[in-house]
Enzyme design. Structure first.
Site, PDB file in Angstrom:
ATOM      1  N   CYS A  23      -3.825   9.265   4.847  1.00 21.89           N
ATOM      2  CA  CYS A  23      -2.711   9.823   5.626  1.00 21.89           C
ATOM      3  C   CYS A  23      -1.660  10.491   4.748  1.00 21.89           C
ATOM      4  CB  CYS A  23      -2.078   8.749   6.494  1.00 21.89           C
ATOM      5  SG  CYS A  23      -3.130   8.260   7.854  1.00 21.89           S
ATOM      6  N   HIS A  39       0.865  -1.192   0.000  1.00 21.22           N
ATOM      7  CA  HIS A  39       0.000   0.000   0.000  1.00 21.22           C
ATOM      8  C   HIS A  39       0.898   1.238   0.000  1.00 21.22           C
ATOM      9  CE1 HIS A  39      -3.537   2.234   2.213  1.00 21.22           C
ATOM     10  NE2 HIS A  39      -3.571   2.432   0.911  1.00 21.22           N
TER      11      HIS A  39
HETATM   12  P1  GTP Z   1      -5.973   6.848   0.527  1.00 15.53           P
HETATM   13  O1  GTP Z   1      -6.393   7.233  -0.852  1.00 15.53           O
HETATM   14  O2  GTP Z   1      -7.144   6.654   1.434  1.00 15.53           O
HETATM   15  O3  GTP Z   1      -5.062   5.676   0.566  1.00 15.53           O
HETATM   16  O4  GTP Z   1      -5.277   8.151   1.191  1.00 15.53           O
HETATM   17  P2  GTP Z   1      -3.867   8.873   0.976  1.00 15.53           P
HETATM   18  O5  GTP Z   1      -2.854   8.225   1.854  1.00 15.53           O
HETATM   19  O6  GTP Z   1      -3.546   8.976  -0.465  1.00 15.53           O
HETATM   20  O7  GTP Z   1      -4.137  10.325   1.600  1.00 15.53           O
HETATM   21  P3  GTP Z   1      -4.268  11.760   0.906  1.00 15.53           P
HETATM   22  O8  GTP Z   1      -3.015  12.226   0.259  1.00 15.53           O
HETATM   23  O9  GTP Z   1      -5.485  11.752   0.060  1.00 15.53           O
HETATM   24  O10 GTP Z   1      -4.507  12.684   2.181  1.00 15.53           O
HETATM   25  C1  GTP Z   1      -5.543  12.455   3.081  1.00 15.53           C
HETATM   26  C2  GTP Z   1      -5.761  13.609   4.008  1.00 15.53           C
HETATM   27  O11 GTP Z   1      -4.559  13.936   4.689  1.00 15.53           O
HETATM   28  C3  GTP Z   1      -6.225  14.861   3.308  1.00 15.53           C
HETATM   29  O12 GTP Z   1      -7.301  15.394   4.006  1.00 15.53           O
HETATM   30  C4  GTP Z   1      -5.048  15.779   3.355  1.00 15.53           C
HETATM   31  O13 GTP Z   1      -5.483  17.098   3.476  1.00 15.53           O
HETATM   32  C5  GTP Z   1      -4.285  15.319   4.587  1.00 15.53           C
HETATM   33  N1  GTP Z   1      -2.817  15.493   4.410  1.00 15.53           N
HETATM   34  C6  GTP Z   1      -2.063  15.020   3.399  1.00 15.53           C
HETATM   35  N2  GTP Z   1      -0.761  15.391   3.532  1.00 15.53           N
HETATM   36  C7  GTP Z   1      -0.701  16.098   4.670  1.00 15.53           C
HETATM   37  C8  GTP Z   1       0.369  16.755   5.362  1.00 15.53           C
HETATM   38  O14 GTP Z   1       1.530  16.740   4.960  1.00 15.53           O
HETATM   39  N3  GTP Z   1       0.043  17.396   6.522  1.00 15.53           N
HETATM   40  C9  GTP Z   1      -1.228  17.419   6.997  1.00 15.53           C
HETATM   41  N4  GTP Z   1      -1.460  18.072   8.132  1.00 15.53           N
HETATM   42  N5  GTP Z   1      -2.261  16.835   6.372  1.00 15.53           N
HETATM   43  C10 GTP Z   1      -2.013  16.176   5.235  1.00 15.53           C
HETATM   44  C1  SPV Z   2      -7.964   3.520   0.911  1.00 14.09           C
HETATM   45  O1  SPV Z   2      -8.921   3.491   1.693  1.00 14.09           O
HETATM   46  O2  SPV Z   2      -6.801   3.203   1.255  1.00 14.09           O
HETATM   47  C2  SPV Z   2      -8.166   3.981  -0.481  1.00 14.09           C
HETATM   48  C3  SPV Z   2      -9.525   4.091  -0.962  1.00 14.09           C
HETATM   49  O3  SPV Z   2      -7.213   4.173  -1.200  1.00 14.09           O
HETATM   50  S1  SPV Z   2     -10.236   2.553  -1.290  1.00 14.09           S
HETATM   51  O4  SPV Z   2     -10.173   2.300  -2.720  1.00 14.09           O
HETATM   52  O5  SPV Z   2     -11.618   2.613  -0.865  1.00 14.09           O
HETATM   53  O6  SPV Z   2      -9.525   1.510  -0.601  1.00 14.09           O
HETATM   54 MN    MN Z   3      -5.260   3.649  -0.118  1.00 15.37          MN
END
Ligand code: GTP
Ligand code: SPV
Ligand code: MN
Length: 597
Positions: free
Chosen positions: A254, A230
């Site tokens: 995250c 992941h």
């Molecule tokens: P999945 O698609 O669920 O796997 O998520 P992801 O790990 O790709 O997370 P994503 O980059 O979409 O960020 C998720 C949330 O974390 C968002 O609401 C962002 O605003 C917040 N976020 C991302 N990077 C940072 C950072 O460096 N600092 C803070 N404070 N928040 C962050």
């Molecule tokens: C996650 O939840 O880690 C995602 C979105 O990237 S999903 O495709 O729903 O798993």
């Molecule tokens: Mn994911």
């Protein structure tokens, strides 16, 4: 289009069998063409499964609303169905294959009556790459088809590849009644099969994503000696044109997508870095003949979190989602565009919220709480190719070489901004002991700290004790294993404010990571690993309050000893199966902390 465009008997037999179970009115094969996509969109719009957005402002974009209780992955309804319970491990819900098939069959029975059954051949990874896997998803959801056409290489080319190799992952999906009480996401790794019923949400229904590319793939990867993770994959281009690639695992919501598409901060502009996105969610990695680790992204699209996406946090994403994007569970504005909490521009006066209800600025619910315009786990589905940062190596069958592996999570207090593991084995321990505060990407109590090893807790398709062993073995097979790091963008001060600005500024931390990989800087040896000398993090142009960096790098042995209690409990769940090396690392860390207490 021909009714059955293939002579592959395995495939046609399976499709026929599933049709006899689900009883659709019709069967349509997905060829992946633009015409077919348009046709499906038109049908979905007239069936009110999709809303066409303002085509001048958002060409090729549509909006979808899910059922109210179908907004995130439902981990409690997700199962690994192996013959032996032990093979699924304490990290997974388990059902025997016989019981699972029986239970699901009753729900799939006639579930597609009055509907069309779509058959989607797809490739995870570039079509024809020796590292790619072929799947076929059967679904009765046009939304799923249209998403799969973005997220995977779907259609004719994948089908031809399937015919050449004659094996594929069988993925059966039906919305059925979209009833949470009749919802199951079942994985049969020993049969290379996935059955998902009763949900239309991304990770539950787009079976190429978490179900195939992580749960089934991790099971296969252990046998074939590679890693399905992941993780985002990004390239950092240095001013001299040299590109270093890193892979990073953070739990859902995250920060993977945001990091993978990062725009260098103003303050570091003079240094001339450029970021290339290879992937934002999943990495398949293998040891090559040169003894180093190489990675491909099996996906072709982003399924990104909408809330919080804006031109400050992620300007590259704002560019990306301007066209050919499916929005899910966001606010529909009067002008046919969309909005979510934390989007650019002023809060709109009114609109239709993600539930399909009229919404007004400042509107409160019965309890006096603001009514959210978009669901906190609202998402967009968009092709990676749309992104200004799309790496030119995405389509390369060989992938990219990985210099560093980065783990991370949301920890308000414990983990410092960044630290480096002493070696591969210690790095595996760092990954195995990861924990993070729960987000909206999965149903459950927000904010609760849960252990999430390698950000894979919900996605490892087998016993994680064997998975840790597999990680340890992979390290031994590499002549030059990547260095392993841990980051935390989410540390807070006493008043609950983030100490680190995050987002673009995270490049400053990546810079240190690469400097460590290239032996350019030394570091401070602490009980938990190597930490940066504060002066080695370039803060040019960043207005960080006095003392903040020191706070970000602080380690409190007492807190870490407390943390080890949770680790101990977690490790014990695996009983004798847990590799001895991890208990060794546990003891060593505990001793180092006690000396420093
Ligand atoms: P999945 O698609 O669920 O796997 O998520 P992801 O790990 O790709 O997370 P994503 O980059 O979409 O960020 C998720 C949330 O974390 C968002 O609401 C962002 O605003 C917040 N976020 C991302 N990077 C940072 C950072 O460096 N600092 C803070 N404070 N928040 C962050
Ligand atoms: C996650 O939840 O880690 C995602 C979105 O990237 S999903 O495709 O729903 O798993
Ligand atoms: Mn994911």
């Amino acid at each position: 289009m021909k009714k059955f465009p293939t002579h592959n008997k395995k495939l046609t037999d399976w499709v026929n069998k599933m049709a006899r179970l689900c009883k659709p009115d019709d069967i349509v094969w997905i060829d992946g063409s633009e015409e077919q996509k348009k046709q499906l969109e038109i049908e979905a719009i007239s069936a009110q499964e999709l809303i066409l957005l303002n085509q001048e402002k958002l060409p090729g974009c549509v909006l979808h609303r899910t059922a109210l209780d179908d907004v995130a992955r439902t981990e409690h309804l997700t199962y690994i169905c192996t013959k032996k319970k032990r093979d699924a491990g304490p990290n997974n819900n388990w059902m025997s294959p016989a019981a699972a098939y029986k239970k699901a069959k009753a729900i799939f029975d006639k579930a597609m009556r009055g509907r069309t059954m779509y058959v989607i051949p797809f490739s995870m990874g570039p079509v024809g790459s020796p590292f790619s896997k072929i799947g076929v998803e059967i679904t009765d959801s046009r939304y799923v088809v249209l998403n799969m056409m973005i997220m995977t290489r779907a259609g004719e080319a994948a089908l031809r590849q399937l015919e050449k190799q004659d094996h594929f992952t069988k993925c059966l999906h039906s919305k059925a009644e979209l009833d949470i009480n009749k919802r199951l996401i079942l994985h049969f790794p020993e049969d290379n099969t996935i059955w998902s019923v009763g949900s239309g949400y991304g990770g539950n229904a787009l079976l190429g994503k978490k179900c195939l590319s992580l749960r089934i793939a991790s099971f296969i990867a252990r046998k074939e000696r590679w890693l399905a993770e992941h993780m985002l994959i990004m390239g950092i281009e240095e001013p001299n044109g040299h590109i270093e690639y890193i892979a990073a695992a953070f739990p859902s919501a995250c920060g993977k997508t945001n990091l993978a598409m990062l725009l260098p901060p103003e303050g570091l502009k003079v240094k001339g870095y450029r970021i290339w996105t290879v992937g934002d969610d999943i990495a398949w990695m293998r040891v090559d003949s040169d003894g180093t680790l190489w990675a491909v992204n099996p996906e072709a699209g982003f399924f990104g979190v909408a809330v919080g996406t804006n031109s400050q946090a992620n300007p590259n994403m704002i560019e990306t989602i301007k066209k050919n994007t499916i929005y899910t569970n966001v606010l529909l504005k009067k002008d046919g565009t969309v909005w979510w909490e934390g989007a650019d521009g002023d809060v709109p006066e009114e609109g239709i919220d993600w539930r399909g209800e009229p919404w007004k600025k400042g509107i409160l619910d019965a309890k006096g709480k603001p009514v959210s315009a978009a669901h906190p786990n609202s998402r967009f589905t968009t092709p990676i190719a749309n992104s200004p940062t799309a790496s030119f190596r995405i389509e390369q069958h060989h992938g990219v070489p990985i210099s560093a592996i980065v783990f991370g999570g949301r920890r308000q207090h414990l983990a410092p901004l960044v630290y480096e593991a002493f070696n591969w084995q210690h790095g595996v321990f760092v990954g195995a002991t990861m924990a993070s505060e729960r987000t909206a990407a999965q149903v459950g109590q927000l904010g609760e700290v849960r252990r999430d090893p390698m950000a894979m807790l919900p996605f490892c398709g087998y016993n994680m004790a064997y998975y840790f062993k597999h990680w340890l073995d992979m390290g031994k097979r590499m002549a030059k294993p990547p260095k392993i790091f841990h980051v935390n963008w989410f540390r807070m001060d006493e008043s609950g404010k983030f100490l680190w600005p995050g987002f673009r500024e995270n490049l400053r931390v990546l810079e240190w990571i690469l400097d460590r990989c290239n032996n350019k800087v030394d570091a401070v040896r602490t009980p938990i690993g190597y930490l940066p000398h504060p002066s080695d993090i370039d803060l040019t142009g960043l207005d960080l309050p006095q003392g903040a960096l020191e706070k970000l790098l602080q380690i409190r042995p007492k807190d870490w000893l407390e943390e080890l209690k949770g680790v101990n409990k977690f490790f014990k769940e695996f009983k004798k199966c847990l590799p001895k090396e991890l208990w060794d690392e546990y003891e060593k860390l505990s001793n180092r902390l006690k000396v420093n207490e």
